[in-house]
Structure formats: structure tokens, C-alpha cells
Write an enzyme that holds these catalytic residues in place. Structure first.
Site, mmCIF file in Angstrom:
data_model
loop_
_atom_site.group_PDB
_atom_site.id
_atom_site.type_symbol
_atom_site.label_atom_id
_atom_site.label_comp_id
_atom_site.label_asym_id
_atom_site.label_seq_id
_atom_site.Cartn_x
_atom_site.Cartn_y
_atom_site.Cartn_z
ATOM 1 N N VAL A 45 0.832 -1.206 0.000
ATOM 2 C CA VAL A 45 0.000 0.000 0.000
ATOM 3 C C VAL A 45 0.869 1.261 0.000
ATOM 4 O O VAL A 45 0.565 2.229 -0.709
ATOM 5 C CB VAL A 45 -0.982 0.000 1.191
ATOM 6 C CG1 VAL A 45 -1.782 1.294 1.251
ATOM 7 C CG2 VAL A 45 -1.925 -1.198 1.086
ATOM 8 N N CYS A 46 1.953 1.243 0.734
ATOM 9 C CA CYS A 46 2.845 2.410 0.767
ATOM 10 C C CYS A 46 3.456 2.665 -0.609
ATOM 11 O O CYS A 46 3.596 3.815 -1.034
ATOM 12 C CB CYS A 46 3.949 2.206 1.801
ATOM 13 S SG CYS A 46 3.327 2.063 3.488
#
Length: 152
Positions: A45-46
Site C-alpha cells: 500500500v505504501c
């Protein structure tokens, strides 16, 4: 407890992938700041969020705002992450003492050793305009955050 809108944004200086160090107060009176705390470099996600932010930034008013990504990763990890994902804005290493700036902002998750996925929109006056949190596995609306930072 995380900071809230209206609070002064705590100042800090951290090692950066762009230049030697970045000090938050250097932007006061000049640009609104989108401070993106994220858990870890290279996590799924990052990676998506930072790629989106880097891709959208030129079209969303880079002259009006400064994006600062911040996590507990080392500067070396940040440099590799930025190179792999074409990230042009500064990634700041809240590495030693680990999570010290995340603690100032009330978003350090001591039990996990990382910062919570939290965005702080800071106005030119140095005050927090908005705080947007998200669960660790849930991506934030990066385009929306850039628009809010531009409007702050």
C-alpha cells in the site's frame, strides 16, 4: 493522542532523500505542506500511495504545496524506494531515535514499531488544517489529499 486541526505543527529536522536534511518550519509562510506518515518502504500500500502521489504532484500544483513522506525506514532504504518508484519529493527518515517525529504527532504505533498511515495538512501559518488517518492496509485518496493541501 494525535494532533488535531488548529494545533501548531511540531517542528522537526530529518535526513532527506532530497538534499541533506529537511526542516518543516522552512516552508512556513511559503507553502502548504502535505505530511504523509506511512508504515514502511516497499510495502504494497505504501508503494502504491507514493507512486500515485509522485505521478499526480506535477498536475496537482507542486508550486503551491510541499509533499513530505515520512516513515521509520533508514535514509538508505528511502533512497532505494524513491529510485525504484520515481519519487521526486523528499522522503524523510524518522529512523533514530526511531519514530521520534511520529511520536510528536501522536501517530507512532509502539507495539508495531511503525507510524500509523496518517496525513497532516499543514497551512502556510504552520497550523494543522486537517488530519486524515487510514488503517494500515487501506490506501488513502492521494488526489483528494493533494487537493485539500492545495486549498489549505
Amino acid at each position: 493522542m494525535p494532533l488535531k486541526p488548529g494545533d501548531p505543527a511540531p517542528d522537526f529536522t530529518l535526513p532527506s532523500t532530497v538534499g541533506e536534511k529537511v526542516t518543516l518550519s522552512d516552508y512556513r509562510g511559503k507553502k502548504n505542506v502535505l505530511l504523509l506518515f506511512y508504515p514502511l518502504d516497499f510495502s504494497p500500500v505504501c508503494s502504491v500511495e507514493n507512486k500515485q502521489c509522485s505521478a499526480m504532484l506535477p498536475a496537482k500544483g507542486a508550486d503551491d504545496i510541499q509533499v513530505l513522506g515520512i516513515s521509520v525506514d533508514s535514509l538508505w532504504a528511502h533512497k532505494a524506494f524513491a529510485a525504484q518508484n520515481d519519487i521526486s519529493y523528499p522522503l524523510l527518515a524518522d529512523f533514530h531515535p526511531k519514530g521520534a517525529v511520529a511520536q510528536l504527532y501522536g501517530v507512532f504505533l509502539a507495539d508495531k514499531g511503525i507510524a500509523a498511515r496518517t496525513a497532516f495538512i499543514i497551512g502556510k501559518d504552520g497550523r494543522i488544517k486537517e488530519v486524515v488517518g487510514s488503517d494500515i492496509p487501506v490506501a488513502r485518496d492521494i488526489g483528494g489529499l493533494l487537493e485539500k493541501a492545495r486549498a489549505a
